[in-house]
Design a protein around this motif. Structure first.
Motif, PDB file in Angstrom:
ATOM      1  N   SER B  90       0.842  -1.201   0.000  1.00 41.56           N
ATOM      2  CA  SER B  90       0.000   0.000   0.000  1.00 41.56           C
ATOM      3  C   SER B  90       0.874   1.247   0.000  1.00 41.56           C
ATOM      4  O   SER B  90       0.623   2.193  -0.756  1.00 41.56           O
ATOM      5  N   LEU B  91       1.887   1.218   0.862  1.00 37.44           N
ATOM      6  CA  LEU B  91       2.756   2.400   0.943  1.00 37.44           C
ATOM      7  C   LEU B  91       3.454   2.653  -0.389  1.00 37.44           C
ATOM      8  O   LEU B  91       3.589   3.798  -0.816  1.00 37.44           O
ATOM      9  N   GLY B  92       3.884   1.562  -1.051  1.00 35.21           N
ATOM     10  CA  GLY B  92       4.571   1.694  -2.342  1.00 35.21           C
ATOM     11  C   GLY B  92       3.649   2.369  -3.361  1.00 35.21           C
ATOM     12  O   GLY B  92       4.040   3.322  -4.034  1.00 35.21           O
ATOM     13  N   LEU B  93       2.381   1.872  -3.426  1.00 39.97           N
ATOM     14  CA  LEU B  93       1.431   2.452  -4.380  1.00 39.97           C
ATOM     15  C   LEU B  93       1.185   3.933  -4.079  1.00 39.97           C
ATOM     16  O   LEU B  93       1.197   4.783  -4.972  1.00 39.97           O
ATOM     17  N   VAL B  94       0.971   4.203  -2.776  1.00 42.68           N
ATOM     18  CA  VAL B  94       0.688   5.578  -2.361  1.00 42.68           C
ATOM     19  C   VAL B  94       1.874   6.481  -2.686  1.00 42.68           C
ATOM     20  O   VAL B  94       1.721   7.607  -3.161  1.00 42.68           O
ATOM     21  N   LEU B  95       3.043   5.942  -2.474  1.00 44.58           N
ATOM     22  CA  LEU B  95       4.261   6.730  -2.683  1.00 44.58           C
ATOM     23  C   LEU B  95       4.412   7.112  -4.154  1.00 44.58           C
ATOM     24  O   LEU B  95       4.667   8.276  -4.478  1.00 44.58           O
ATOM     25  N   VAL B  96       4.212   6.116  -5.027  1.00 44.12           N
ATOM     26  CA  VAL B  96       4.324   6.393  -6.468  1.00 44.12           C
ATOM     27  C   VAL B  96       3.313   7.481  -6.845  1.00 44.12           C
ATOM     28  O   VAL B  96       3.630   8.464  -7.519  1.00 44.12           O
ATOM     29  N   GLU B  97       2.095   7.312  -6.327  1.00 42.27           N
ATOM     30  CA  GLU B  97       1.036   8.269  -6.634  1.00 42.27           C
ATOM     31  C   GLU B  97       1.386   9.659  -6.094  1.00 42.27           C
ATOM     32  O   GLU B  97       1.266  10.662  -6.803  1.00 42.27           O
ATOM     33  N   GLN B  98       1.870   9.691  -4.853  1.00 38.52           N
ATOM     34  CA  GLN B  98       2.157  10.989  -4.239  1.00 38.52           C
ATOM     35  C   GLN B  98       3.321  11.692  -4.931  1.00 38.52           C
ATOM     36  O   GLN B  98       3.310  12.906  -5.095  1.00 38.52           O
ATOM     37  N   ILE B  99       4.303  10.903  -5.369  1.00 38.45           N
ATOM     38  CA  ILE B  99       5.448  11.534  -6.047  1.00 38.45           C
ATOM     39  C   ILE B  99       4.989  12.086  -7.396  1.00 38.45           C
ATOM     40  O   ILE B  99       5.342  13.198  -7.777  1.00 38.45           O
ATOM     41  N   ARG B 100       4.137  11.333  -8.093  1.00 37.20           N
ATOM     42  CA  ARG B 100       3.608  11.815  -9.378  1.00 37.20           C
ATOM     43  C   ARG B 100       2.850  13.129  -9.183  1.00 37.20           C
ATOM     44  O   ARG B 100       3.060  14.101  -9.896  1.00 37.20           O
ATOM     45  N   ILE B 101       1.964  13.118  -8.151  1.00 37.50           N
ATOM     46  CA  ILE B 101       1.157  14.327  -7.904  1.00 37.50           C
ATOM     47  C   ILE B 101       2.090  15.494  -7.550  1.00 37.50           C
ATOM     48  O   ILE B 101       1.905  16.626  -8.014  1.00 37.50           O
ATOM     49  N   LEU B 102       3.104  15.174  -6.757  1.00 34.54           N
ATOM     50  CA  LEU B 102       4.035  16.224  -6.330  1.00 34.54           C
ATOM     51  C   LEU B 102       4.719  16.864  -7.536  1.00 34.54           C
ATOM     52  O   LEU B 102       4.766  18.090  -7.666  1.00 34.54           O
ATOM     53  N   VAL B 103       5.222  16.003  -8.439  1.00 29.72           N
ATOM     54  CA  VAL B 103       5.934  16.519  -9.616  1.00 29.72           C
ATOM     55  C   VAL B 103       4.975  17.367 -10.458  1.00 29.72           C
ATOM     56  O   VAL B 103       5.304  18.477 -10.882  1.00 29.72           O
ATOM     57  N   ARG B 104       3.759  16.853 -10.621  1.00 29.03           N
ATOM     58  CA  ARG B 104       2.782  17.575 -11.439  1.00 29.03           C
ATOM     59  C   ARG B 104       2.447  18.926 -10.790  1.00 29.03           C
ATOM     60  O   ARG B 104       2.458  19.966 -11.445  1.00 29.03           O
ATOM     61  N   THR B 105       2.164  18.897  -9.505  1.00 24.69           N
ATOM     62  CA  THR B 105       1.782  20.133  -8.817  1.00 24.69           C
ATOM     63  C   THR B 105       2.935  21.138  -8.839  1.00 24.69           C
ATOM     64  O   THR B 105       2.731  22.333  -8.966  1.00 24.69           O
ATOM     65  N   TRP B 106       4.123  20.636  -8.702  1.00 19.92           N
ATOM     66  CA  TRP B 106       5.296  21.491  -8.641  1.00 19.92           C
ATOM     67  C   TRP B 106       5.499  22.224  -9.967  1.00 19.92           C
ATOM     68  O   TRP B 106       5.836  23.402 -10.000  1.00 19.92           O
ATOM     69  N   GLN B 107       5.273  21.457 -11.061  1.00 18.21           N
ATOM     70  CA  GLN B 107       5.544  22.046 -12.379  1.00 18.21           C
ATOM     71  C   GLN B 107       4.413  22.944 -12.867  1.00 18.21           C
ATOM     72  O   GLN B 107       4.627  23.841 -13.666  1.00 18.21           O
ATOM     73  N   ARG B 108       3.189  22.663 -12.335  1.00 14.28           N
ATOM     74  CA  ARG B 108       2.042  23.390 -12.879  1.00 14.28           C
ATOM     75  C   ARG B 108       1.898  24.749 -12.195  1.00 14.28           C
ATOM     76  O   ARG B 108       1.825  24.810 -10.969  1.00 14.28           O
ATOM     77  N   PRO B 109       1.841  25.834 -12.983  1.00 13.15           N
ATOM     78  CA  PRO B 109       1.639  27.129 -12.329  1.00 13.15           C
ATOM     79  C   PRO B 109       0.184  27.265 -11.871  1.00 13.15           C
ATOM     80  O   PRO B 109      -0.687  26.535 -12.351  1.00 13.15           O
ATOM     81  N   VAL B 110      -0.070  28.158 -10.960  1.00 10.54           N
ATOM     82  CA  VAL B 110      -1.451  28.381 -10.507  1.00 10.54           C
ATOM     83  C   VAL B 110      -2.215  29.046 -11.654  1.00 10.54           C
ATOM     84  O   VAL B 110      -1.708  29.963 -12.290  1.00 10.54           O
ATOM     85  N   THR B 111      -3.415  28.531 -11.909  1.00  6.38           N
ATOM     86  CA  THR B 111      -4.222  29.142 -12.967  1.00  6.38           C
ATOM     87  C   THR B 111      -5.563  29.581 -12.390  1.00  6.38           C
ATOM     88  O   THR B 111      -5.972  29.089 -11.317  1.00  6.38           O
ATOM     89  N   GLU B 112      -6.206  30.436 -13.130  1.00 14.04           N
ATOM     90  CA  GLU B 112      -7.523  30.908 -12.679  1.00 14.04           C
ATOM     91  C   GLU B 112      -8.500  29.734 -12.626  1.00 14.04           C
ATOM     92  O   GLU B 112      -9.278  29.606 -11.692  1.00 14.04           O
ATOM     93  N   ALA B 113      -8.378  28.851 -13.637  1.00  7.91           N
ATOM     94  CA  ALA B 113      -9.306  27.714 -13.699  1.00  7.91           C
ATOM     95  C   ALA B 113      -9.145  26.822 -12.471  1.00  7.91           C
ATOM     96  O   ALA B 113     -10.128  26.316 -11.914  1.00  7.91           O
ATOM     97  N   ALA B 114      -7.899  26.661 -12.038  1.00  7.83           N
ATOM     98  CA  ALA B 114      -7.656  25.773 -10.889  1.00  7.83           C
ATOM     99  C   ALA B 114      -8.276  26.354  -9.618  1.00  7.83           C
ATOM    100  O   ALA B 114      -8.535  25.628  -8.662  1.00  7.83           O
TER     101      ALA B 114
END
Ligand code: HEM
Lengths: 275, 434
Positions: B90-114
């Motif tokens: 479970s931790l492995g799955l969560v970790l992969v997911e959290q790292i993906r979300i982290l990378v995505r959130t980090w790269q994505r600038p804040v937008t009005e739509a968000a």
């Protein structure tokens, strides 16, 4: 005056001032005089003076910090809780109701300590470590954060029960109380985890192992996991309202069991400080 | 029938199951319950025989159940290992997911739509001020890394725990002042315990225990204790100190001073000039220190009072027997001896200190520290730094402006009310509608 008598008298003076502070806060809350809550805060400050002096006198006399036997442990726990309460009230002056839970818990802890054995115990060589200081300090911060989470939960409970009154109406919304409850639990978890890590580093230096499944060690992990479960349930299932109150009280019960009850009941390497 | 779709379905099902919130909570609760069991039921590897026996006598029915479910050896039981495996999965799955979300959130600038569904929103008009049409910002971005770091820390701790179970090695040895533990000696240890894949305990350099130094409180209780030791032999040897809480690293091993021990009596025993034999007096009961054993065929019982200051005794009380016949009973001091008949003698050459040392090798210790540091930092980020995204959009309306303000904190939303109000105030909004 011998230092034990001085330390005792200062402690009792502090307890008396904390009781007066509780009365002042109760008066402010019950009779709806918010501006009078400051008398309560002043009395807590006034109580902290003899309380701090008592701890310093004892520290000097014993040659070690306030972490051996109930007398010292409970008194220093109460000290940290009250300092945290004052910091909190300074940031959130409207939350005087929290003081009505945190203050009685603190002076009851002190009272319990004052009726325990006041003997000064020599610190064994294993306890001479800077990691002990971190271990103890963060444990007390964790206790203080958990007491404040309970105070938020109890206040939330009153609000949810539909109890009305000027002081309850003045408190922030139930949602804000829930958020505070979660945040205090979160901070408590961080402090508790730091306590465990400091203990692990120290155990590794002293006994050559960072984890040994000792009873109290294991119960400290159980406490951490109970709070982690609570935080997951909040995060995943949006736990709130009365259920949040009862979960918070339940987890606090586990932490009390670990810190104050099991060290008496079970043989453990970690219990000597408290017995 | 193609087998792949089945496999993919099972995999998807398993992934959903292991990542499911209910499963995760159940796993944490089950692990907590296992810990509770460990503290209630005496565990076979560290409880005394008496404790185990007493448990069986007091709880005869539960004892059967305990044995059936291996509740008396939780840490090594099959169900516990399966549970830890599930948690890791479970931790492995969560970790992969959290790292993906982290990378995505980090790269994505804040937008009005968000920020369209931000919990704090207000619109108002104000006299025109000029300035940018839209401002987007965020603070506490590092807080996004909290959950990933925390759970990564947990994974590392579990892996370190497994590593320790397999690779750790411990040894205990009692050394007398002046005695040397030879380099590479695996047989000198009084007791060793180690993981299934661990090499026997040995230290890479010889260790000579020179002297024990103690300081005591006025009450006589031990205050500080250290051992002066010499590492290695010959001109390249080095002097070191091992103290309580200050272990010494010797190559891959770490050596600890664990107990002040007591007096060691060096006995000249037997028929001729032989090397003295050291016997260790131990705390048996109360204030007495005792030794009982056979030295070169002579049965020797020694007893000394424990001194409150920790000083070595000037003499010991000896009872000496050969073939069960008492040959001597009385005090003996260093330099004194007795003739036991049949050409045998017993003399005390010297009394010195002995101490207990422990050595430990744990190849995955660094992983545990890394895990604890990562977990702690992650928890601190979760609760200490809340990421907050916000937007101020200004649309001109002649000599006035229409202002839209939105704010989204990642967690503890109600606690950001004041911050939002402050933002609204600085933008000139006097009425808040959120
Ligand atoms: C079976 C093992 C575990 C799994 C699979 C797991 C999974 C998760 C997931 C998916 C989240 C939500 C993260 C997010 O919002 O991005 C979370 C949050 C969290 N977890 Fe875990 N977790 C596990 C064990 C633990 C343990 C043992 C602890 C504490 C020692 C812990 C502490 C936390 C904390 C503090 C949060 C943040 C809660 C919040 O958002 O307020 N977790 N966990």
């Amino acid at each position: 005056m011998n230092s034990l008598v001085l330390d005792y008298s200062l402690h009792w003076a502090a307890v008396a001032l904390y009781i007066l502070a509780t009365i002042a806060f109760a008066h402010s809350v019950v009779f709806d005089h918010p501006q009078r809550a400051r008398y309560g805060s002043w009395l807590v400050w006034a109580g902290l003076l003899p309380h701090s002096a008592a701890l310093i006198v004892r520290w000097q006399h014993s040659g070690h910090g306030p972490y051996m036997l109930k007398y010292e442990v409970l008194s220093s726990n109460a000290w940290i809780t009250l300092v945290m309460l004052l910091v909190f009230l300074w940031r959130r002056p409207k939350w005087t109701a929290v003081a009505l839970v945190a203050l009685p818990v603190s002076f009851l802890m002190m009272g319990l300590g004052l009726f325990a054995n006041p003997e000064v115990r020599d610190l064994p060589p294993t306890l001479r470590s800077i990691w002990l200081v971190f271990h103890v300090f963060f444990n007390k911060l964790a206790v203080a954060a958990f007491v404040l989470s309970v105070a938020s939960a109890v206040t939330l409970h009153r609000k949810l029960r539909g109890k009305r009154g000027p002081w309850l109406d003045r408190l922030p919304s139930a949602e804000a109380l829930e958020a505070y409850c979660g945040r205090f639990v979160g901070f408590g978890l961080v402090f508790w985890a730091t306590t465990i890590v400091a203990g692990a580093i120290w155990a590794n230096q002293s006994w050559g192992r960072y984890w040994g499944w000792d009873v109290i060690e294991t119960w400290s992990l159980i406490t951490l996991l109970s709070y982690a479960t609570l935080l997951h349930v909040i995060r995943f299932f949006g736990l709130k309202g009365e259920r949040l109150v009862w979960w918070t009280l339940g987890c606090f019960g586990v932490s009390v069991l670990t810190i104050f009850i099991l060290p008496f009941a079970m043989p453990s390497l970690h219990a000597a400080y408290f017995q | 029938m193609p087998p792949m779709p089945h496999f993919a379905v099972i995999r998807r099902y398993l992934r959903r199951l292991l990542r499911g919130p209910r499963t995760i909570v159940a796993e944490v609760v089950a692990f907590t319950a296992a810990c509770v069991v460990m503290t209630i039921v005496p565990q076979a590897d560290d409880a005394t025989a008496l404790q185990l026996h007493r448990f069986e006598a007091d709880w005869p029915r539960s004892a059967q159940f305990v044995r059936l479910l291996q509740l008396d050896q939780v840490a090594t039981s099959a169900w516990f290992l399966v549970l830890v495996g599930l948690i890791l999965a479970s931790l492995g799955l969560v970790l992969v997911e959290q790292i993906r979300i982290l990378v995505r959130t980090w790269q994505r600038p804040v937008t009005e739509a968000a920020l369209a569904s931000a919990p704090f929103r207000v619109e108002f008009e104000r006299p025109a001020r000029g300035g940018p049409a839209i401002q987007l910002g965020q603070s506490g971005r590092v807080g996004y890394a909290g959950a990933a770091m925390l759970h990564l820390g947990l994974v590392l701790c579990v892996v370190a725990g497994f590593g320790r179970m397999l690779l750790e090695c411990n040894g205990v040895i009692d050394l007398v002042e002046g005695e040397t533990l030879a380099a590479g000696d695996t047989t000198a240890w009084a007791r060793q315990w180690r993981g299934a894949l661990a090499e026997p305990m040995q230290v890479g350099k010889s260790v000579r225990f020179d002297k024990l130094v103690t300081t005591r409180y006025p009450s006589g209780k031990l205050k500080e204790m250290s051992a002066h030791i010499r590492l290695g032999a010959g001109p390249a040897s080095e002097d070191h100190e091992i103290a309580v809480n200050t272990p010494l690293d010797i190559d891959n091993e770490r050596m600890y001073l664990t107990a002040d021990g007591g007096p060691a009596v060096l006995l000249d025993a037997g028929r001729g000039d032989q090397v003295p034999v050291a016997v260790l007096l131990r705390d048996v009961a109360g204030d007495a220190l005792e030794y009982s054993g056979t030295v070169r065929g002579i049965e020797v019982h020694l007893r000394a009072d424990r001194s409150r200051s920790g000083a070595l005794p000037n003499q010991v009380f000896a009872r000496v027997l050969i073939d069960s016949g008492l040959r001597y009973a009385g005090p003996l001091a260093p330099g004194q001896g007795v003739n036991l008949g049949q050409g045998q003698h017993l003399a005390i050459a010297e009394i010195r200190h002995w101490s207990q040392f422990r050595a430990r090798r744990d190849a995955t210790l660094w992983l545990a520290w890394l895990g604890l540091a990562s977990g702690l930092l992650g928890a601190l980020l979760i609760y200490g730094v809340t990421p907050v995204a916000w937007m101020v959009r200004v649309d001109p309306l002649g000599d006035r402006e229409h202002v839209v303000i939105r704010m989204r904190p990642l967690r503890f939303v109600p606690l950001f009310r004041e911050r939002f109000d402050e933002l609204v105030r600085t933008e000139g909004g006097n009425e808040v509608r959120s």
